[in-house]
Design a protein around this motif. Sequence first.
Motif, PDB file in Angstrom:
ATOM      1  N   ASN A 225      37.098  36.769  22.121  1.00  0.00           N
ATOM      2  CA  ASN A 225      37.456  37.420  23.268  1.00  0.00           C
ATOM      3  C   ASN A 225      37.482  35.367  23.722  1.00  0.00           C
ATOM      4  O   ASN A 225      37.406  35.391  24.403  1.00  0.00           O
ATOM      5  N   PRO A 226      38.179  34.868  22.437  1.00  0.00           N
ATOM      6  CA  PRO A 226      38.860  33.421  23.274  1.00  0.00           C
ATOM      7  C   PRO A 226      39.428  33.350  24.302  1.00  0.00           C
ATOM      8  O   PRO A 226      39.212  32.167  25.203  1.00  0.00           O
ATOM      9  N   TYR A 227      40.479  34.162  25.177  1.00  0.00           N
ATOM     10  CA  TYR A 227      40.854  33.699  26.731  1.00  0.00           C
ATOM     11  C   TYR A 227      39.735  34.356  27.375  1.00  0.00           C
ATOM     12  O   TYR A 227      39.906  33.828  28.861  1.00  0.00           O
ATOM     13  N   THR A 228      38.630  34.949  27.142  1.00  0.00           N
ATOM     14  CA  THR A 228      37.466  35.457  28.634  1.00  0.00           C
ATOM     15  C   THR A 228      36.790  33.510  28.859  1.00  0.00           C
ATOM     16  O   THR A 228      36.706  33.721  30.030  1.00  0.00           O
ATOM     17  N   LEU A 229      36.418  32.947  26.944  1.00  0.00           N
ATOM     18  CA  LEU A 229      36.547  31.761  27.511  1.00  0.00           C
ATOM     19  C   LEU A 229      37.533  30.979  28.158  1.00  0.00           C
ATOM     20  O   LEU A 229      36.818  29.662  29.315  1.00  0.00           O
ATOM     21  N   MET A 230      38.675  31.154  28.141  1.00  0.00           N
ATOM     22  CA  MET A 230      39.659  30.234  28.462  1.00  0.00           C
ATOM     23  C   MET A 230      39.788  30.432  29.639  1.00  0.00           C
ATOM     24  O   MET A 230      40.123  29.705  31.056  1.00  0.00           O
ATOM     25  N   GLY A 231      39.619  31.329  30.432  1.00  0.00           N
ATOM     26  CA  GLY A 231      40.189  32.004  31.856  1.00  0.00           C
ATOM     27  C   GLY A 231      38.507  31.594  32.186  1.00  0.00           C
ATOM     28  O   GLY A 231      38.866  30.451  33.903  1.00  0.00           O
ATOM     29  N   ALA A 232      37.392  31.319  32.252  1.00  0.00           N
ATOM     30  CA  ALA A 232      35.748  30.760  32.391  1.00  0.00           C
ATOM     31  C   ALA A 232      36.453  28.810  32.870  1.00  0.00           C
ATOM     32  O   ALA A 232      36.276  28.513  34.356  1.00  0.00           O
ATOM     33  N   ALA A 233      36.913  28.541  32.001  1.00  0.00           N
ATOM     34  CA  ALA A 233      37.297  27.307  31.700  1.00  0.00           C
ATOM     35  C   ALA A 233      38.151  27.103  33.016  1.00  0.00           C
ATOM     36  O   ALA A 233      37.976  25.976  34.246  1.00  0.00           O
ATOM     37  N   MET A 234      38.790  27.419  32.807  1.00  0.00           N
ATOM     38  CA  MET A 234      40.812  27.545  34.295  1.00  0.00           C
ATOM     39  C   MET A 234      40.049  27.664  35.077  1.00  0.00           C
ATOM     40  O   MET A 234      40.249  26.934  36.488  1.00  0.00           O
ATOM     41  N   PHE A 235      38.204  28.658  35.603  1.00  0.00           N
ATOM     42  CA  PHE A 235      38.604  28.842  37.235  1.00  0.00           C
ATOM     43  C   PHE A 235      37.864  28.366  37.148  1.00  0.00           C
ATOM     44  O   PHE A 235      37.945  27.475  38.681  1.00  0.00           O
ATOM     45  N   PHE A 236      36.863  27.178  36.702  1.00  0.00           N
ATOM     46  CA  PHE A 236      35.735  26.296  37.146  1.00  0.00           C
ATOM     47  C   PHE A 236      36.862  25.313  37.187  1.00  0.00           C
ATOM     48  O   PHE A 236      36.271  24.538  38.267  1.00  0.00           O
ATOM     49  N   THR A 237      37.809  25.210  36.522  1.00  0.00           N
ATOM     50  CA  THR A 237      38.462  23.680  36.934  1.00  0.00           C
ATOM     51  C   THR A 237      39.313  23.954  38.173  1.00  0.00           C
ATOM     52  O   THR A 237      39.107  22.429  39.136  1.00  0.00           O
ATOM     53  N   TYR A 238      39.732  24.949  38.407  1.00  0.00           N
ATOM     54  CA  TYR A 238      40.554  25.367  39.511  1.00  0.00           C
ATOM     55  C   TYR A 238      39.571  25.010  41.383  1.00  0.00           C
ATOM     56  O   TYR A 238      40.444  24.225  42.006  1.00  0.00           O
ATOM     57  N   ILE A 239      38.063  25.518  40.833  1.00  0.00           N
ATOM     58  CA  ILE A 239      37.728  25.213  41.818  1.00  0.00           C
ATOM     59  C   ILE A 239      37.027  23.549  41.713  1.00  0.00           C
ATOM     60  O   ILE A 239      36.391  23.302  42.773  1.00  0.00           O
ATOM     61  N   GLY A 240      37.953  22.981  41.217  1.00  0.00           N
ATOM     62  CA  GLY A 240      36.503  21.869  40.928  1.00  0.00           C
ATOM     63  C   GLY A 240      34.740  21.066  40.786  1.00  0.00           C
ATOM     64  O   GLY A 240      34.550  20.861  41.369  1.00  0.00           O
ATOM     65  N   LEU A 452      42.177  37.931  31.991  1.00  0.00           N
ATOM     66  CA  LEU A 452      43.207  38.393  33.178  1.00  0.00           C
ATOM     67  C   LEU A 452      43.346  37.339  34.565  1.00  0.00           C
ATOM     68  O   LEU A 452      44.586  36.740  35.276  1.00  0.00           O
ATOM     69  N   LEU A 453      41.784  37.268  34.683  1.00  0.00           N
ATOM     70  CA  LEU A 453      42.239  36.423  36.393  1.00  0.00           C
ATOM     71  C   LEU A 453      42.479  34.889  35.469  1.00  0.00           C
ATOM     72  O   LEU A 453      43.123  33.980  36.268  1.00  0.00           O
ATOM     73  N   GLY A 454      42.493  34.229  34.482  1.00  0.00           N
ATOM     74  CA  GLY A 454      42.653  33.033  34.058  1.00  0.00           C
ATOM     75  C   GLY A 454      44.555  32.895  34.240  1.00  0.00           C
ATOM     76  O   GLY A 454      45.531  31.991  34.666  1.00  0.00           O
ATOM     77  N   LYS A 455      45.166  34.281  33.433  1.00  0.00           N
ATOM     78  CA  LYS A 455      46.699  34.095  33.130  1.00  0.00           C
ATOM     79  C   LYS A 455      47.363  34.206  35.068  1.00  0.00           C
ATOM     80  O   LYS A 455      48.750  33.562  35.028  1.00  0.00           O
ATOM     81  N   ALA A 456      46.618  34.907  35.505  1.00  0.00           N
ATOM     82  CA  ALA A 456      46.255  35.073  37.755  1.00  0.00           C
ATOM     83  C   ALA A 456      46.617  34.215  37.818  1.00  0.00           C
ATOM     84  O   ALA A 456      47.359  34.112  39.435  1.00  0.00           O
ATOM     85  N   LEU A 457      45.922  33.065  37.385  1.00  0.00           N
ATOM     86  CA  LEU A 457      45.860  31.526  38.419  1.00  0.00           C
ATOM     87  C   LEU A 457      47.183  31.027  38.666  1.00  0.00           C
ATOM     88  O   LEU A 457      47.574  31.061  38.262  1.00  0.00           O
ATOM     89  N   VAL A 458      47.393  30.852  39.938  1.00  0.00           N
ATOM     90  CA  VAL A 458      48.658  29.867  40.559  1.00  0.00           C
ATOM     91  C   VAL A 458      48.040  28.613  40.880  1.00  0.00           C
ATOM     92  O   VAL A 458      47.258  27.977  41.235  1.00  0.00           O
ATOM     93  N   TRP A 459      48.377  27.154  40.001  1.00  0.00           N
ATOM     94  CA  TRP A 459      47.722  26.114  39.926  1.00  0.00           C
ATOM     95  C   TRP A 459      48.694  25.744  41.463  1.00  0.00           C
ATOM     96  O   TRP A 459      50.482  25.722  41.410  1.00  0.00           O
ATOM     97  N   LYS A 460      48.738  23.944  41.795  1.00  0.00           N
ATOM     98  CA  LYS A 460      48.813  24.030  42.917  1.00  0.00           C
ATOM     99  C   LYS A 460      49.426  22.328  42.636  1.00  0.00           C
ATOM    100  O   LYS A 460      49.417  21.963  41.689  1.00  0.00           O
TER     101      LYS A 460
END
Length: 460
Positions: A225-240, A452-460
């Motif tokens: 399930n690599p996209y689950t781990l990737m999504g978590a990393a993108m979320f933590f990166t997004y919120i700093g 799904l969250l990771g894919k939906a994130l809109v980066w600033k």
Amino acid sequence: MPEYKGMVQPVRASGAEMRKIHIEPVPDGQKCEKAIQYLDEMRKKFRSFVMAMESCVKCGACAENCHTYLGTEDPRNIPTNRAELIRKIYRRYFTPEGKWFGKLVGAEDISLDVLEEWYSYFYQCSECRRCARSCPLGIDTCEVTFVGRQILHWLGITPRLHANTGAAMLNVGNHMNTPKPGLIDTLEFLSEDIMDEFGVEAKFPVDKPDSDILYIPSSADFYSNPYTLMGAAMFFTYIGANWTIPSAVTEAGNFGFLFDQRHTQRHNVMRLLDAAQQLGVKKIVWGECGHGWRAAKMYIPTMADRPMVWPITHIHDEVAYYIKTNQLKLDPARNSKPVTLHDPCNYARACDLQENLRTVMQASVADFREMTPNRDWTFCCGGGSGILFDDPEMYRRRIRLSAKKAELVRATGVGAGGDGILCAPCSICKAQLNPMVEEHELGVEVKGLIDLLGKALVWK
């Protein structure tokens, strides 16, 4: 003893495999005596177990609420009948009427054949607790399965899958038996994949001292399930976030919760708290695993050998908070395929997570179709409590256990076009549902919620 079509059994761990988790199998000639001794210990310790033994009126309300019975049509898989496998022994040795009148009151002497029945049927129950949800007396027959599996384990009767998983956790701190260099290499590849696919620089810090957040992923996220781990990393990166993954415990799951309360579960707890203390973190955030989250939320605080100074939250709760406070910009159109949600049993019936699942889902996808029944009336995926056996006979049984869930997924219509998504925000559910959707030809792809969250994130 009579033959029942439910008498199938997972491959049993060998003596050598059991010794890896510090269990010396009890010789056959002593098993019955020791089983009664252990049963006595459990009845004295757990009032909920005694209630299940003494209060059931056999009304049958649990029958049509059990996916195992519906999938196998075996009467011994009706929850109350499954509990009767222990109840008849309990009645014989621990009640006056059982001691005096024996079989006349449904009591039975312990025997090796009885223990074989326990092994077969308690590893067909997925401990989903839907029977407890439907019981008019509130009897949780999952407690009976817990007791049955625990006693069997102390006797040295444990599935190879569970024993080897426990041994891997003891060895390296995750169920996949992956050492630290392998974990780091995988995370580096995933970081590159995030950049290639999403154009985002997201790193996976490992063992970073003085981090604010200690994130505990499922080890399956490194492989299946690599996209689950990737999504978590993108979320933590997004919120700093100042976060890290501890190499000592890269496992949100807790198989000790599923077969041995004394050893493996406590080992998971100590390993986790040692990592939190050594890295100086402020908070522990759990990844996508249903039974693992139940164990973390409800058992870690009571099993800790030190003051619990670290709050423990789930990544779904963290994400939902940021959505509710308008701190995430999401584009649900990026997930345009029809999506339905499977409520993992432990989230819905033990951890009150179901509404935050929907907060994240509705913000992340364009076409969400609710499955019915849902929330705390959800039906199990069929693989709960580690029923993920791959030997042919048990694999066929797994697919039969998933028949009810397959029926409910099909009814949503998300797979009608052959490109729908079944969201399963739990690693064991994903492991069960991936073969299920193929065997039942459902036309859907299994994804985690954080995928799904990771894919939906809109980066600033």
